[in-house]
Scaffold this active site. Structure first.
Site, mmCIF file in Angstrom:
data_model
loop_
_atom_site.group_PDB
_atom_site.id
_atom_site.type_symbol
_atom_site.label_atom_id
_atom_site.label_comp_id
_atom_site.label_asym_id
_atom_site.label_seq_id
_atom_site.Cartn_x
_atom_site.Cartn_y
_atom_site.Cartn_z
ATOM 1 N N SER A 135 14.152 -22.591 2.841
ATOM 2 C CA SER A 135 14.821 -21.308 2.719
ATOM 3 C C SER A 135 15.043 -20.771 4.133
ATOM 4 O O SER A 135 14.086 -20.508 4.859
ATOM 5 C CB SER A 135 13.924 -20.363 1.912
ATOM 6 O OG SER A 135 14.490 -19.075 1.859
ATOM 7 N N LYS A 161 18.664 -23.596 1.486
ATOM 8 C CA LYS A 161 19.016 -22.287 0.915
ATOM 9 C C LYS A 161 19.218 -21.342 2.084
ATOM 10 O O LYS A 161 18.429 -21.349 3.035
ATOM 11 C CB LYS A 161 17.873 -21.837 0.006
ATOM 12 C CG LYS A 161 17.802 -20.354 -0.313
ATOM 13 C CD LYS A 161 16.820 -20.114 -1.462
ATOM 14 C CE LYS A 161 15.972 -18.871 -1.253
ATOM 15 N NZ LYS A 161 14.997 -18.672 -2.348
ATOM 16 N N LYS A 163 19.814 -17.240 3.195
ATOM 17 C CA LYS A 163 19.754 -15.853 2.754
ATOM 18 C C LYS A 163 21.086 -15.193 3.071
ATOM 19 O O LYS A 163 21.653 -15.417 4.159
ATOM 20 C CB LYS A 163 18.623 -15.117 3.495
ATOM 21 C CG LYS A 163 17.237 -15.611 3.100
ATOM 22 C CD LYS A 163 16.918 -15.237 1.663
ATOM 23 C CE LYS A 163 15.486 -15.604 1.317
ATOM 24 N NZ LYS A 163 15.150 -15.178 -0.063
ATOM 25 N N ASP A 188 20.883 -16.987 -1.439
ATOM 26 C CA ASP A 188 19.983 -16.029 -2.096
ATOM 27 C C ASP A 188 20.223 -14.634 -1.511
ATOM 28 O O ASP A 188 20.049 -14.420 -0.308
ATOM 29 C CB ASP A 188 18.525 -16.454 -1.853
ATOM 30 C CG ASP A 188 17.511 -15.573 -2.584
ATOM 31 O OD1 ASP A 188 17.917 -14.613 -3.275
ATOM 32 O OD2 ASP A 188 16.297 -15.851 -2.461
ATOM 33 N N GLU A 213 21.496 -17.127 -5.981
ATOM 34 C CA GLU A 213 20.262 -16.512 -6.466
ATOM 35 C C GLU A 213 20.319 -14.989 -6.342
ATOM 36 O O GLU A 213 20.676 -14.453 -5.293
ATOM 37 C CB GLU A 213 19.114 -17.089 -5.618
ATOM 38 C CG GLU A 213 17.715 -16.835 -6.135
ATOM 39 C CD GLU A 213 16.669 -17.552 -5.247
ATOM 40 O OE1 GLU A 213 16.999 -18.558 -4.588
ATOM 41 O OE2 GLU A 213 15.522 -17.072 -5.187
ATOM 42 N N ASP A 238 15.656 -14.658 -9.814
ATOM 43 C CA ASP A 238 14.329 -14.680 -9.190
ATOM 44 C C ASP A 238 13.664 -13.345 -9.565
ATOM 45 O O ASP A 238 12.950 -13.247 -10.578
ATOM 46 C CB ASP A 238 14.513 -14.861 -7.665
ATOM 47 C CG ASP A 238 13.235 -14.741 -6.848
ATOM 48 O OD1 ASP A 238 12.209 -14.316 -7.392
ATOM 49 O OD2 ASP A 238 13.253 -15.049 -5.636
ATOM 50 N N LYS A 262 8.211 -18.147 -9.955
ATOM 51 C CA LYS A 262 7.174 -17.874 -8.958
ATOM 52 C C LYS A 262 5.970 -17.376 -9.735
ATOM 53 O O LYS A 262 6.077 -16.403 -10.492
ATOM 54 C CB LYS A 262 7.620 -16.786 -7.977
ATOM 55 C CG LYS A 262 8.696 -17.214 -7.006
ATOM 56 C CD LYS A 262 9.053 -16.103 -6.046
ATOM 57 C CE LYS A 262 10.213 -16.522 -5.155
ATOM 58 N NZ LYS A 262 10.762 -15.386 -4.385
ATOM 59 N N GLY A 290 9.179 -19.717 -3.638
ATOM 60 C CA GLY A 290 8.049 -19.521 -2.733
ATOM 61 C C GLY A 290 8.064 -18.113 -2.180
ATOM 62 O O GLY A 290 9.075 -17.414 -2.246
HETATM 63 O O1 OSB Z 1 13.672 -14.556 -2.561
HETATM 64 O O2 OSB Z 1 12.941 -16.516 -2.596
HETATM 65 C C1 OSB Z 1 12.892 -15.382 -2.131
HETATM 66 C C2 OSB Z 1 10.289 -15.249 0.661
HETATM 67 C C3 OSB Z 1 9.788 -13.990 0.489
HETATM 68 C C4 OSB Z 1 10.313 -13.191 -0.501
HETATM 69 C C5 OSB Z 1 11.343 -13.655 -1.314
HETATM 70 C C6 OSB Z 1 11.853 -14.934 -1.154
HETATM 71 C C7 OSB Z 1 11.339 -15.739 -0.113
HETATM 72 C C8 OSB Z 1 11.835 -17.067 0.199
HETATM 73 C C9 OSB Z 1 10.869 -18.009 0.870
HETATM 74 O O3 OSB Z 1 12.982 -17.414 0.040
HETATM 75 C C10 OSB Z 1 10.774 -19.347 0.239
HETATM 76 C C11 OSB Z 1 9.589 -20.157 0.743
HETATM 77 O O4 OSB Z 1 8.434 -19.745 0.549
HETATM 78 O O5 OSB Z 1 9.828 -21.213 1.344
HETATM 79 MG MG MG Z 2 14.819 -15.441 -4.109
#
Ligand code: OSB
Ligand code: MG
Length: 373
Positions: A135, A161, A163, A188, A213, A238, A262, A290
């Site tokens: 991510s 992925k 953001k 995401d 996402e 999510d 999660k 995660g």
């Molecule tokens: O939206 O998936 C998410 C980390 C903190 C809060 C929200 C998210 C995330 C990540 C990290 O995308 C994913 C990872 O732990 O590798």
């Molecule tokens: Mg997410």
């Protein structure tokens, strides 16, 4: 038998590289480690609540309060040791899912250690290796983002992925897609958009994303259904999926075609298994999200992701992607191109290093059957 002692530790670990989402930029992570003791064995759980109530309404301080004043006392008052029994008892309290999950995870690790089995065997995980993904946060420039993606691909990751947020969406997708036309790429938004942005979001169909996402905030299941109806890209939820009930509603309403599970967000393994089983029976693919966990939470995620319904690559990366000095030994590493092996030792199958935990520890509290020690 009964739990003899519970220890809670508030830890802070600096990231290798800052992590920026539509919520903002973070340089470190603050989280709670929960340890449960019985008959010379120790089970470890991680509570993924963050310092600020951005991703979810919980924080490290609300979770600490709920654990100390409500959940830990449940264990002692009712001599609860089994994680399934704890999950049932904890249902009398509403919400606070991350706090519940942190303690339930510790009880699962303990249960598996008592049985001498790797955790995934207790809930019939089937994979010995899971698909890893990275991510990637928002960067200062598109060139920097593309450079980081290139670095992760070099390390062997096969799914990226990124953001996104308003102002960092189509251009970011275009920059990565142009340079890497064939990779598995997904985006995401962490709820940064509203239905008024539907045209801009629908335009992301051009980038052949594996999924998009959480475009809208957590409680907008209906707006997600409207957006999904006009997009070719599968939507993945999510933040919206808080329980088996919300997962069922989202699937039946057509709010998404994929679900990110999660364990912290849904309140524990028992709830996560329910969502997994429901999605599998309904033909809805899931994957393991995660929360930038330490090696303890990440090891738990590896076991969960070994279940057969986890068919998309997961937000599971090697220890070094997150922390210079993870608190487990050995570190989690890629076992092949884009895969991570599920640990085979008893319980979570990785060894927490108490000296490193102590070094990162901001606060500690010990609880025993007689009251706080
Ligand atoms: O939206 O998936 C998410 C980390 C903190 C809060 C929200 C998210 C995330 C990540 C990290 O995308 C994913 C990872 O732990 O590798
Ligand atoms: Mg997410």
């Amino acid at each position: 038998m009964a739990i003899e002692r519970v220890e809670m530790k508030l830890l802070r670990l600096p990231y290798v590289h800052f992590f920026e989402t539509s919520f903002g930029r973070a340089y470190d992570r603050t989280f709670i480690i929960i340890e449960v003791f019985e008959a010379g064995l120790r089970g470890y759980g991680e509570c993924v609540a963050e310092e600020a109530p951005l991703y979810s309404g919980e924080t490290t301080e609300t979770a600490w309060h709920i654990l100390r004043d409500f959940l830990v006392p449940l264990l002692f008052r009712k001599s609860v040791v089994e994680p399934e029994e704890f999950a049932r008892a904890a249902r009398v309290y509403r919400g606070n899912r991350m706090a519940k999950a942190g303690l339930e995870l510790a009880l699962w690790d303990l249960k598996a250690k008592k049985a001498g089995l790797p955790l995934y065997r207790l809930y019939n995980g089937t994979r010995t290796e899971v698909e890893a993904g990275v991510s990637c946060g928002i960067e200062d420039s598109l060139a920097e983002l593309v450079g980081r993606v290139a670095g992760y691909l070099d390390q062997g990751y096969r799914r990226i992925k990124i953001k996104i947020k308003p102002g960092w969406d189509a251009a970011a997708c275009a920059a990565v897609r142009e340079r890497f036309p064939d990779i598995m790429l997904q985006a995401d938004a962490n709820g940064a958009y509203s239905l008024a942005d539907a045209d801009a979001l629908a335009a992301l169909d051009a980038f052949d994303l594996l999924m998009l996402e959480q475009p809208f905030p957590p409680y907008d299941l209906w707006d997600h259904a409207k957006l999904q109806a006009r997009m070719k890209t599968p939507l993945c939820l999510d933040e919206s999926i808080l329980s088996l009930d919300t997962a069922r509603a989202a699937v039946e309403m057509g709010s998404c075609r994929v679900i990110n599970i999660k364990v912290g967000r849904v309140g524990g393994i028992v709830e996560a298994l329910g969502i997994h089983d429901h999605c599998r029976a309904s033909g809805v693919p899931v994957w393991c999200g995660g929360m930038l966990e330490s090696g303890i939470g990440r090891a738990h995620n590896l076991h969960l992701a070994s279940l057969p319904g986890f068919v998309y690559p997961n937000d599971l990366s090697a220890s070094r992607r997150y922390y210079r000095e993870d608190i487990i030994d050995p570190f989690i590493e890629l076992s092949g191109p884009g895969t991570i092996r599920v640990p085979e030792g008893p319980g979570i199958g990785v060894n927490p290093v108490e000296a490193r935990i102590d070094r990162a520890c901001l606060r500690k509290e010990v609880f025993t059957a007689g009251g706080a020690a």
